[in-house]
Design an enzyme around this catalytic site. Structure first.
Site, mmCIF file in Angstrom:
data_model
loop_
_atom_site.group_PDB
_atom_site.id
_atom_site.type_symbol
_atom_site.label_atom_id
_atom_site.label_comp_id
_atom_site.label_asym_id
_atom_site.label_seq_id
_atom_site.Cartn_x
_atom_site.Cartn_y
_atom_site.Cartn_z
ATOM 1 N N LYS A 267 0.886 -1.175 0.000
ATOM 2 C CA LYS A 267 0.000 0.000 0.000
ATOM 3 C C LYS A 267 0.916 1.214 0.000
ATOM 4 C CE LYS A 267 -1.705 3.157 1.514
ATOM 5 N NZ LYS A 267 -1.560 4.494 0.871
ATOM 6 N N GLU B 69 8.484 2.625 11.544
ATOM 7 C CA GLU B 69 9.548 3.642 11.460
ATOM 8 C C GLU B 69 8.893 4.994 11.281
ATOM 9 O OE1 GLU B 69 12.638 2.891 11.816
ATOM 10 O OE2 GLU B 69 12.635 0.723 11.483
ATOM 11 N N CYS C 172 13.336 11.852 6.674
ATOM 12 C CA CYS C 172 13.210 11.610 8.110
ATOM 13 C C CYS C 172 14.536 11.869 8.801
ATOM 14 C CB CYS C 172 12.774 10.176 8.342
ATOM 15 S SG CYS C 172 13.792 9.014 7.439
ATOM 16 N N GLU D 290 8.460 17.984 14.011
ATOM 17 C CA GLU D 290 8.982 17.670 12.678
ATOM 18 C C GLU D 290 8.263 18.547 11.664
ATOM 19 O OE1 GLU D 290 8.036 13.844 10.821
ATOM 20 O OE2 GLU D 290 10.135 13.683 10.229
#
Ligand code: NAD
Length: 971
Positions: free
Chosen positions: A654, A735, A769, A865
């Site tokens: 997906k 993650e 990331c 973030e």
């Protein structure tokens, strides 16, 4: 010829008066006997110029040199002991600085042009010619490059003017073709344009030509000689094109004193030489050439090894020497076309060249010998006394910017294979020193690096024009295919009807990139059932069979690498180099997991007692849902998929809505590689529908997720709730994000720090990331670092991602664009705007690079973030407080430290708790197998993709114990 070389070599040697042993020689002797001391000494020297206080000098001396059992020359030993002791630090820190200054003076002709002129004058009066070179820090931004350009212009003027009145020295001032310019300048391209990149070849050449043409014109008008120095291999192609363009210009075509360097250690050296001869023929006026062996050998070898490129330099010393000799012969046989400068300190190489000149009938004075200021002085004198023209390469500049140059010279002086070492220290007979070099290249000459089972797929080598061309073609080709319709591909059928999501090209929103078919609840059901049915035979197939399929998938991806990367430029706005790296990472993931699967999952005998047999192995768990983000569209999806497949799970992918076309290409590649039907399926569509349904499906045993924190946490919660009919605990590999910090210590190398921060914070517009979004700078270096960093950020070229000159492209979509715009508009209280870019291309989701100074560490821009090109800078008083700030975060993914203090590096290793810490290294771009990647805290569950043990997350361990005793008979 050999007899003549021997005779001439002896003659030169007999004229060389050995110089007295200096402190420097003593140091070099000690360093040569102890590699560890040598490394520590050079590292201390490297950091010394930036140490502002005596205490700092003492601390570094202690950390590098004292406390280790080693023999140092007495004079140095005394100075060091005193310097290391606090009480005497003032006095002896000065002594240590004094020693460094003496070394620098030996190799640097003057700190300023006026200072240098005194020494240059003395050289000339003693019968030597010179070539002046400007030392400098590496150029990180446009304003630094412009300053350099002005310094060169001033140098040309000053040297031409000042040398006019010098008294005539016949050997150096006149040759067979008339006067030889006294003013002679060597210049380096890397100082004239920041961040030169072979990928951006055409623009780099154009800009350099524009910048350098006035310098070339000034040289011709002022009757000065100008030579382009050759640096690393990366810049080789650019340097040659710039040189050819300039010397071919009508207004520059009649000046014969333009030159370039040919490096004999390059595999391309003889092609370079022929190219030079052709250029001279073409313009109808001779050109100058400096023939050298090459000064970047260590760097080239390491760089090629790290990137998996063929090594551009000859690995064996003998082959380089032989190449040097054949090039000397070629140039000396063509003195009608070129004016050769034979640059070497090696008596054999020089004697050979002189004999070759004689054999070729080169007219007297039609060539010259060259050496470096401060090296082989006695030999230089002897050559002059024998009537040869000797030019001394003379660097001008302060110790600080000159340190890299200085360390290179020291390395050269202390290399065991170096000629100077052999001739002056080892008492090698002269016949041996003058022996002809072995021409055969040694085995390693074409770069055989490691013999490990796994090797990283090299990134595209953009120094190769053919590679640039293939990439450009792939980009055009992919543009023609847009928009790409991504079908649902499940349960042995493909469909592209029903609801579709439209995604625009981030770099050009006038174009639609994809139409993504949305998977329905029925598709999910059918896919899970298919995957479940395909699982038992897949689980029971051998690891070798599954690994072989992964290898085949890697081959298909590598074959199509340019198309896959070009697609990423269009679909997710990734700049060319980064898109290429994403594809090679995907290839690496397949090959790495294939290579470790047997060892990690296969049958293992365990220790046991007599009469008992214990074995353990790992087995696939069932159906895996792989849910991936868009920012590494191929690598992450492919990595999680490959790990599941090789472990014996069947996979439903997906992908992120924004990167579904790349996922579709991966699916097709896997089909081509031959994975059995049902083992891999693709369900595109919205995450909160398709992803959520997969996660909570009772027959899904395993979820591999990479993405944002809130989605990750939702997935963990959903997977923890058992559904009716569910017979297995779901395992989730999760993650998530990061808020990564780089610390810049007060003794950091600013050249390296600026380059690393730039790549870490603004690569792919900060949408990684691993990206650096917090910069923690020690107060004492703040005023040195920040102007350079801001100059570098100002010079970032924001461009469409497919443009080879693009350093930063767009952000992914309108939602990201709006979110980031609003942060930039209102960054919050206690936050000061230091820089915001203005030069943005139209027509895409372009956000400027932004640097903020944060006074309040609890401000959201310092904690959350942002996933964009926004860097939050914090100024701190001490290293301890820098560490506190760096780890003060919910996340623990990556981190970085720029420091040259061994003890602080050691402290950071322990206390800078993140998944991946990088020391004096950018913090993005982890390499599979070498830097296993993943974080903990709120960044993830502590799993490490691309590293040992990762596969164990996707399989169930099984142990079988058998009693092997039969009626007391033990087998
Ligand atoms: P995202 O969380 O929005 O989407 C990731 C995937 O989850 C997509 O496929 C999406 O469709 C799907 N999804 C969304 N909602 C879902 C739900 N409710 N249930 C199941 N699936 C759902 O993340 P993104 O914007 O694609 O990627 C950016 C984020 O990923 C950043 O936070 C970044 O730090 C993180 N990231 C982490 C790593 C790492 O290795 N730690 C690597 C890359 C990206």
């Amino acid at each position: 010829m050999e007899a003549e070389v021997l005779e001439l070599g002896r003659l030169i040697r007999s004229h060389s008066r050995p110089s007295s042993q200096s402190l420097f020689d003593g140091l070099m002797d000690a360093a040569m006997e102890d590699e560890g001391l040598k490394a520590d000494l050079f590292r201390l020297l490297d950091v010394l110029p930036v140490l502002s206080s005596d205490d700092d000098v003492s601390r570094h001396v202690r950390e590098y040199l004292l406390g280790k059992q080693r023999r140092v020359p007495p004079i140095l030993g005394a100075a060091l002991k005193a310097a290391g002791a606090r009480a005497l630090s003032g006095l002896s820190a000065a002594a240590v600085r004094g020693i460094a200054g003496q070394m620098a003076e030996r190799f640097i002709v003057g700190a300023s042009v006026s200072q240098a002129l005194l020494r240059l004058y003395a050289l000339h009066r003693n019968g030597f010619a010179f070539s002046a070179d400007l030392l400098g820090e590496s150029t990180v931004g446009n304003s630094e490059a412009e300053q350099f350009c002005q310094r060169y212009a001033a140098l040309i003027q000053a040297l031409s003017r000042e040398t006019l009145g010098w008294e005539e020295q016949p050997i150096v001032d006149a040759g067979p073709r008339g006067a030889i310019p006294r003013a002679n300048i060597s210049l380096k391209l890397s100082s004239l344009l920041p961040r030169l990149d072979p990928l951006d070849h055409e623009r780099s050449v154009d800009c350099l030509v524009q910048r350098m043409k006035p310098l070339f014109l000034a040289a011709a008008q002022n009757k000065a000689a100008l030579t382009i120095d050759m640096e690393q291999w990366d810049l080789h192609g650019i340097a040659w094109d710039v040189f050819e363009t300039l010397v071919g210009m009508r207004e520059l075509a009649s000046w014969p004193h333009f030159g370039i360097v040919v490096q004999a250690y390059l595999h391309s050296a003889s092609d370079d030489a022929r190219r030079l001869l052709a250029a001279a023929r073409g313009r109808g006026t001779p050109l100058a050439v400096r023939l050298v062996k090459g000064a970047y050998w260590d760097f080239e070898v390491a760089h090629a090894a790290q990137h998996g490129y063929p090594c551009p330099v000859l690995v064996s010393k003998g082959a380089t020497d032989a190449s040097f000799e054949s090039l000397s012969e070629l140039f000396l046989a063509n003195t009608d076309l070129v004016y050769p400068g034979i640059g070497s300190h090696n008596l054999r190489s020089l004697s050979h060249a002189l004999v070759a000149a004689r054999h070729a009938g080169a007219p007297a004075g039609s060539f010259e010998l060259q050496c470096l200021y401060g090296m082989a002085d006695a030999q230089r004198q002897a050559l002059k006394d024998l009537g040869y023209r000797v030019r001394v390469y003379a660097p001008v500049g302060e110790l600080l910017p000159g340190i890299a140059y200085l360390v290179r010279r020291l390395l050269e002086n202390s290399a065991n294979t170096g000629f100077l070492r052999q001739s002056t220290h080892d008492g090698v007979p002269i016949e041996d020193l003058l022996k002809a070099p072995h021409a055969e290249p040694s085995e390693g000459d074409r770069g055989a690096w490691t013999d490990a089972r796994f090797r990283n797929c090299p990134h595209a080598d953009f120094t190769d024009g053919e590679v640039r061309l293939r990439f450009a073609r792939a980009l055009q080709e992919q543009a023609r295919l847009l928009p790409i319709t991504v079908p649902v591909s499940a349960a042995a059928r493909e469909r592209a009807d029903g609801r579709q999501l439209r995604h625009l090209c981030p770099g050009n929103t006038a174009r639609e990139a994809t139409r993504v078919t949305c998977s329905t609840a029925e598709d999910v059901e059918a896919a899970v059932e298919t995957a479940r049915n395909a699982w038992p035979p897949w689980r029971d197939a051998g690891i070798e069979e599954r690994a072989a399929l992964l290898e085949r998938l890697a081959d298909v991806l590598e074959r199509d690498r340019f198309e896959l990367a070009a697609l990423q430029c269009r679909e997710v706005g990734k700049p060319v180099r980064e898109a290429d790296a994403d594809v090679t990472e995907a290839v690496d993931m397949c090959r790495y997991y294939a290579s470790v699967a047997q060892g990690e999952l296969g049958v293992r005998r365990l220790p046991g007692q007599p009469g008992e047999d214990n074995v353990m192995w790992h087995e696939g768990r069932g159906v895996a849902a792989v849910i991936s983000p868009w920012n590494f569209p191929l690598a992450i999806l492919c990595g999680m998929t490959a790990a599941n497949l090789v472990s014996g799970n069947t996979v439903i992918m997906k992908p992120a809505e924004q990167s579904s076309a790349v996922a579709w290409r991966l699916f097709k590649a896997a089909q081509e590689a031959g994975f059995p039907p049902g083992v891999l399926q693709l369900l595109p569509g919205p995450g909160e529908e398709v992803g959520a349904q997969l996660v909570s499906h009772p027959l899904v045993a395993q979820v591999a997720f990479t993405g944002s924190r809130h989605v990750g946490l939702e997935i963990l919660a959903a997977a923890g709730r058992a559904k009716p009919g569910q017979r297995q605990i779901k395992r989730v590999v999760c993650e998530m994000g990061g808020k990564n910090a780089i610390i810049v210590d007060d003794d950091a190398d600013c050249d390296e720090a600026v380059a690393g921060i730039l790549r870490s914070a603004f690569g792919y517009a900060g949408q990684k990331c691993s990206a650096c979004s917090r910069l923690v700078v020690l107060e004492r270096i703040y005023d040195t670092l920040m102007p350079r960093l801001l100059d570098a950020v100002k010079s970032i070229r924001v461009r469409p991602p497919e443009d080879p000159s693009c350093e930063m492209g767009p952000v992914i979509d309108q939602a990201a664009f709006r979110r980031l715009e609003s942060v930039i508009r209102e960054p919050g209280t206690g936050v000061e705007l230091l820089f915001k870019g203005t030069d943005l291309p139209p027509g895409g989701w372009y956000v400027p690079p932004v640097v903020l100074l944060v006074h309040d560490a609890s401000s959201p821009v310092a904690r959350e973030e942002l996933f964009g090109p926004i860097l939050a800078v914090m100024k701190v008083p001490s290293f301890e407080s820098a560490l506190e700030h760096a780890v003060e975060s919910d996340y623990a993914l990556t981190g970085g430290l720029y420091s040259r203090s061994p003890s602080r590096i050691e402290t950071a290793r322990r206390a800078f708790r993140v998944g991946n810490l990088y020391v004096n290294h950018e913090i993005t771009g982890a390499m599979v197998g070498r830097q296993p990647f993943g974080g903990f805290s709120m960044s993830g569950g502590g799993t490490k993709a691309g590293g040992p043990g990762y596969l164990l997350n996707f399989a169930d361990p099984r142990v079988v114990t058998e009693n092997t005793m039969r009626r007391g008979f033990v087998i």
